[in-house]
Design a protein around this motif. Structure first.
Motif, PDB file in Angstrom:
ATOM      1  N   ARG A   1      63.277  40.832  26.302  1.00 34.70           N
ATOM      2  CA  ARG A   1      64.195  41.051  25.148  1.00 34.70           C
ATOM      3  C   ARG A   1      65.059  39.659  25.018  1.00 34.70           C
ATOM      4  NH1 ARG A   1      66.224  46.445  27.258  1.00 34.70           N
ATOM      5  NH2 ARG A   1      65.427  47.891  25.851  1.00 34.70           N
TER       6      ARG A   1
ATOM      7  N   GLN B   1      62.639  37.685  22.872  1.00 29.67           N
ATOM      8  CA  GLN B   1      62.537  38.184  21.579  1.00 29.67           C
ATOM      9  C   GLN B   1      63.563  38.190  20.565  1.00 29.67           C
ATOM     10  OE1 GLN B   1      62.526  42.728  21.312  1.00 29.67           O
ATOM     11  NE2 GLN B   1      60.454  42.781  20.232  1.00 29.67           N
ATOM     12  N   ALA B   2      64.811  37.646  21.266  1.00 31.74           N
ATOM     13  CA  ALA B   2      65.936  37.622  20.590  1.00 31.74           C
ATOM     14  C   ALA B   2      66.183  36.301  19.878  1.00 31.74           C
ATOM     15  CB  ALA B   2      67.205  37.523  21.434  1.00 31.74           C
TER      16      ALA B   2
ATOM     17  N   LYS C   1      68.496  45.905  21.396  1.00 34.05           N
ATOM     18  CA  LYS C   1      67.491  45.082  21.013  1.00 34.05           C
ATOM     19  C   LYS C   1      68.269  44.080  19.940  1.00 34.05           C
ATOM     20  CE  LYS C   1      63.307  46.402  19.792  1.00 34.05           C
ATOM     21  NZ  LYS C   1      62.066  47.013  19.532  1.00 34.05           N
ATOM     22  N   VAL C   2      68.320  42.807  19.955  1.00 35.30           N
ATOM     23  CA  VAL C   2      68.864  41.825  19.424  1.00 35.30           C
ATOM     24  C   VAL C   2      68.047  40.613  18.824  1.00 35.30           C
ATOM     25  CG1 VAL C   2      70.767  40.017  19.433  1.00 35.30           C
ATOM     26  CG2 VAL C   2      70.847  42.236  20.676  1.00 35.30           C
ATOM     27  N   LYS C   3      68.173  40.312  17.545  1.00 37.21           N
ATOM     28  CA  LYS C   3      67.480  39.400  16.851  1.00 37.21           C
ATOM     29  C   LYS C   3      68.533  38.338  16.329  1.00 37.21           C
ATOM     30  CE  LYS C   3      63.418  37.539  15.456  1.00 37.21           C
ATOM     31  NZ  LYS C   3      62.489  37.090  16.238  1.00 37.21           N
TER      32      LYS C   3
ATOM     33  N   TRP D   1      62.977  44.968  10.587  1.00 34.71           N
ATOM     34  CA  TRP D   1      64.067  44.378  10.943  1.00 34.71           C
ATOM     35  C   TRP D   1      65.033  45.485  11.442  1.00 34.71           C
ATOM     36  CZ3 TRP D   1      65.971  39.441  11.657  1.00 34.71           C
ATOM     37  CH2 TRP D   1      65.030  38.518  11.659  1.00 34.71           C
TER      38      TRP D   1
ATOM     39  N   LYS E   1      64.071  47.754  13.451  1.00 34.85           N
ATOM     40  CA  LYS E   1      64.148  48.236  14.771  1.00 34.85           C
ATOM     41  C   LYS E   1      64.857  47.411  15.551  1.00 34.85           C
ATOM     42  CE  LYS E   1      59.024  48.816  13.869  1.00 34.85           C
ATOM     43  NZ  LYS E   1      57.856  48.105  13.970  1.00 34.85           N
ATOM     44  N   TYR E   2      65.638  46.553  15.112  1.00 40.17           N
ATOM     45  CA  TYR E   2      66.811  45.805  16.165  1.00 40.17           C
ATOM     46  C   TYR E   2      68.014  46.354  15.729  1.00 40.17           C
ATOM     47  CZ  TYR E   2      63.268  41.975  16.398  1.00 40.17           C
ATOM     48  OH  TYR E   2      61.999  41.229  16.508  1.00 40.17           O
ATOM     49  N   ASP E   3      68.754  46.671  16.945  1.00 42.15           N
ATOM     50  CA  ASP E   3      69.997  47.212  16.921  1.00 42.15           C
ATOM     51  C   ASP E   3      70.948  46.405  16.294  1.00 42.15           C
ATOM     52  OD1 ASP E   3      69.207  49.701  18.623  1.00 42.15           O
ATOM     53  OD2 ASP E   3      68.898  48.369  20.410  1.00 42.15           O
TER      54      ASP E   3
ATOM     55  N   ILE F   1      71.371  42.450  14.388  1.00 43.14           N
ATOM     56  CA  ILE F   1      70.814  41.105  14.057  1.00 43.14           C
ATOM     57  C   ILE F   1      71.950  40.052  13.778  1.00 43.14           C
ATOM     58  CG2 ILE F   1      69.632  39.892  12.087  1.00 43.14           C
ATOM     59  CD1 ILE F   1      68.272  42.613  11.398  1.00 43.14           C
TER      60      ILE F   1
END
Length: 198
Positions: A1, A4-5, A71-73, A100, A102-104, A106
């Motif tokens: 994760r 992925q961020a 989940k962070v981006k 986008w 899908k990320y909790d 951003i």
């Protein structure tokens, strides 16, 4: 994760000196790191001058959220707009926005450093509107809310955007001397044999 961020640099809340920013309530901030605001689909906005720790706090908060299972981006506002413009030209905007979602959370860094084209501003407005009350965003900006029109170029759209973003938000004002400037001065003084300034 964490990979992925796509954080530009690894920062944690433990390494942020809250004593340098008295306006920040450390306890309130550490409570945010547990993720309750994410469950409530709320936002976090950091406003302040360059070098006051906005990106550090946003990244540190994001790191804590990842450790708590979210989940962070991370992306800069400029890069996000460029990706939105490309998706729009390729007629893939809906798929892009679904990806986008899908990320909790951003993290959108440096909003306001570069003005957007009319189309770019409209696409970013649509992006934010699409996430409104569906998923959280963390924003860092060097602009007061009254200056956001200079980026989005349209009064009505800016007002509508701020209405959505601030409706359920935790807003932090970071003022004071730049951390980077303070650290640079300290290094110079130590190199020259002088004592660091108090």
């Amino acid at each position: 994760r964490l990979k992925q961020a796509t954080f530009p640099i690894h920062k944690t809340l433990d390494t942020f000196d809250f004593t340098l920013t008295p306006s920040l309530n450390r306890n309130r901030f550490m409570t945010l790191a547990k993720g309750e605001f994410v469950e409530k689909k709320e936002n976090v906005i950091f406003l302040g001058n360059s070098g006051t720790g906005k990106t550090h706090l946003a990244t540190g908060l994001g790191t804590s959220l990842i450790q708590n299972g979210y989940k962070v981006k991370f992306i800069t506002a400029q890069d996000l707009v460029e990706e939105l413009l490309t998706a729009n030209v390729e007629l893939k905007l809906t798929a892009f926005e679904h990806k986008w979602l899908k990320y909790d959370v951003i993290i959108i860094d440096e909003l306001g450093y570069v003005p957007f084209s009319k189309t770019g501003a409209e696409l970013l407005f649509q992006f934010f509107s699409n996430r409104y009350e569906r998923a959280s965003v963390i924003i860092t900006t060097n602009l007061d809310f009254t200056e956001w029109t200079s980026v989005f170029g349209n009064d009505k759209m800016t007002i509508a955007l701020l209405d959505r973003l601030t409706h359920r938000s935790h807003i932090f004002l970071l003022n004071g001397e730049s951390y980077r400037f303070r650290q640079s001065m300290k290094r110079i003084e130590e190199r020259e044999g002088g004592r660091p300034r108090e």
